[in-house]
Each structure stands twice: as C-alpha cells, then as structure tokens.
Design a protein around this motif. Structure first.
Motif, PDB file in Angstrom:
ATOM      1  N   VAL A  21       0.842  -1.200   0.000  1.00 34.01           N
ATOM      2  CA  VAL A  21       0.000   0.000   0.000  1.00 34.01           C
ATOM      3  C   VAL A  21       0.875   1.248   0.000  1.00 34.01           C
ATOM      4  N   GLU A  24       2.335   1.716  -3.415  1.00 37.19           N
ATOM      5  CA  GLU A  24       1.328   2.245  -4.338  1.00 37.19           C
ATOM      6  C   GLU A  24       1.123   3.745  -4.127  1.00 37.19           C
ATOM      7  N   ARG A  39       3.680   0.803 -10.263  1.00 38.82           N
ATOM      8  CA  ARG A  39       2.889   0.566  -9.066  1.00 38.82           C
ATOM      9  C   ARG A  39       2.605  -0.928  -8.905  1.00 38.82           C
ATOM     10  N   SER A  41      -0.140  -2.339  -8.258  1.00 35.61           N
ATOM     11  CA  SER A  41      -1.373  -2.697  -8.966  1.00 35.61           C
ATOM     12  C   SER A  41      -1.093  -2.969 -10.438  1.00 35.61           C
ATOM     13  N   GLN A  42      -0.212  -2.175 -11.049  1.00 32.03           N
ATOM     14  CA  GLN A  42       0.149  -2.406 -12.443  1.00 32.03           C
ATOM     15  C   GLN A  42       0.893  -3.739 -12.611  1.00 32.03           C
ATOM     16  N   PHE A  44       0.676  -6.439 -10.688  1.00 30.55           N
ATOM     17  CA  PHE A  44      -0.236  -7.572 -10.522  1.00 30.55           C
ATOM     18  C   PHE A  44      -1.163  -7.727 -11.724  1.00 30.55           C
ATOM     19  N   VAL A  45      -1.599  -6.614 -12.306  1.00 32.74           N
ATOM     20  CA  VAL A  45      -2.432  -6.690 -13.510  1.00 32.74           C
ATOM     21  C   VAL A  45      -1.632  -7.290 -14.660  1.00 32.74           C
TER      22      VAL A  45
END
Length: 258
Positions: A21, A24, A39, A41-42, A44-45
C-alpha cells in the motif's frame, strides 16, 4: 496453533500488505514514471494478463532450478561429509571450495555455454555451482562440532566410523542441513535466472531480459514477483519439513516451569 502464533502471523501479513500500500501511494503521490518504478497494482495486472504466456517460462525456471538444487544438495552433502570427518580432506578441499565460491558465477556461465551450448544445461550447472557451497559448509560444520564424548562412547561399544557418522554425526547435522537448504534454494534461483539472462531463450530470466530491452518495466517486476513467490514457497516448504524432522532442536516457547 496457539492464539499468539495466529496474532503474530496476522501482524506479519498486515505489514506485508502495508508495504505494498505504501509503495502504491508513493508512486501515485510522486507521479513516478512506470519506466522507473511501476505501481504494485500495475505489476499484478500485468502478471494476471501475461500469466498464460509466463507459465511455460515459470515451469522452465522451476524445473531447471530444482534439478540444479537437487544435484547441488547431493554433491554438497557428499563433500561436506568427507570434509567434516577428515582433517586431511578439510585442509585440502576447503581452500579450493572457498576459492571456487569466490568466483563470480556470471564469469562461469560463458564457460558452461562454450562446453555445453546455450539452453538448460548451463542453467542447471550454474544453479548447482552457486548453491552447493552453503550445503558443504553447514554439513562440515555440523560434523566437526559433534561432541567428542558421543563418539568416544560409541567407539568404546565397538562402533565403526561409519556407524558413528550414520547414528551420531548426520543426525546432529540436521539443523545445520535444513538451515543451509533454505539459503541454497535462493541461490539456486539466482544461478538459474542468471544463466537464463545470458544463454537461454526460455525461462523467467529470459523474459525479464526481453522485457527490459522493450522497456516493459511492469513485466520485469512481474518476473521478480514470480521469482520471489517461488523462493518463499520453497522456503516455507523446507521450514515445515525442518519442523517435523528437527523439532528436537527447536526451542519451545511454551515450556512449563517447574
């Protein structure tokens, strides 16, 4: 599992989540470019989207690493046993092993490629060469620190050197052995990936190198996450086996006072 153990594991998981977190938020607040630090999130995507493509490379790296690791463990146990029980072998082999382990393995990969060509074999040999040294050192140390009194008792009972090694020496080295396994498996991944970046067209190392040349930094980090996940999984596996095999050497927290 006690309540304190559950609470400790929950805190550990929370700190891991907090780390991602914070990562991020740091990237969002600073406007960090994806080419510098993507990031989570990027990442993991990207990992989710590219997983079908990554899967064969993950299998290749895992198989290569485990073959080199198993061979390295076998070689390390054999050499460690010889060095641990023989003063002559210790004085002769140990300096050679220290010298070999001091050689950067990136300098050894081209030699393996010259001998065996590019592909799986250099990766296996690099993995083996980088992971067997911790096994040798810990096995030799465990045997060398075996209490002389135990050996004297068995000698007085007529036991041979092999009997002493099998019944006393090797069991006493188990904590050292499992400690070295958890270190060696990480080194094995380093060796395999190092070789894949130099002399292979398959594997996570090759994927990361190709992604780096294409400036696909999220995919590079996705490869790092895969390697970290594999390393942690094997570390946990060896820790569980260690708890079953060498539980007698682990300090118990819940000791009843008398």
């Amino acid at each position: 599992m006690s309540v304190s153990d559950i609470r400790q594991k929950a805190w550990s998981a929370a700190l891991i989540v907090l780390f991602f977190v914070a990562w991020e938020l740091f990237c969002l607040m600073t406007g960090m470019s994806d080419l510098v630090l993507p990031r989570p999130s990027q990442i993991f995507v990207t990992l989710f989207e590219k997983f079908p493509i990554l899967w064969p490379h993950i299998v290749q790296t895992l198989v290569t690493t485990m073959i080199g690791f198993v061979l390295g463990v076998a070689l390390g146990v054999a050499l460690g046993a010889v060095i641990g029980v023989s003063k002559t072998a210790y004085d002769t082999c140990y300096p050679l092993l220290v010298g070999f382990s001091s050689i950067p393995k990136v300098a050894v990969v081209p030699i393996f490629v010259l001998w065996f060509g590019s592909g799986t074999v250099p990766a296996v040999l690099t993995s083996l060469s980088i992971c067997f040294f911790p096994i040798v050192v810990n096995i030799a140390t465990g045997l060398a620190t075996t209490e002389p009194e135990l050996e004297d008792v068995l000698k007085a009972l007529g036991a041979s050197k092999f009997d002493i090694l099998w019944n006393v020496g090797l069991p006493r080295t188990m904590p050292f052995f499992f400690a070295s396994l958890k270190v060696a498996v990480s080194y094995a991944f380093v060796g395999a990936v190092l070789s894949e970046t130099v002399a292979s067209n398959r594997g996570i190392g090759n994927v990361m190198m190709t992604a780096s040349s294409n400036f696909n930094v999220p995919l590079v980090f996705a490869g790092l996450f895969v390697l970290a996940g594999l390393g942690v999984a094997l570390y946990v596996l060896f820790s569980l086996i260690e708890g079953q095999v060498t539980g007698w050497a682990t300090r118990k927290d819940n000791v009843i006072a008398t």
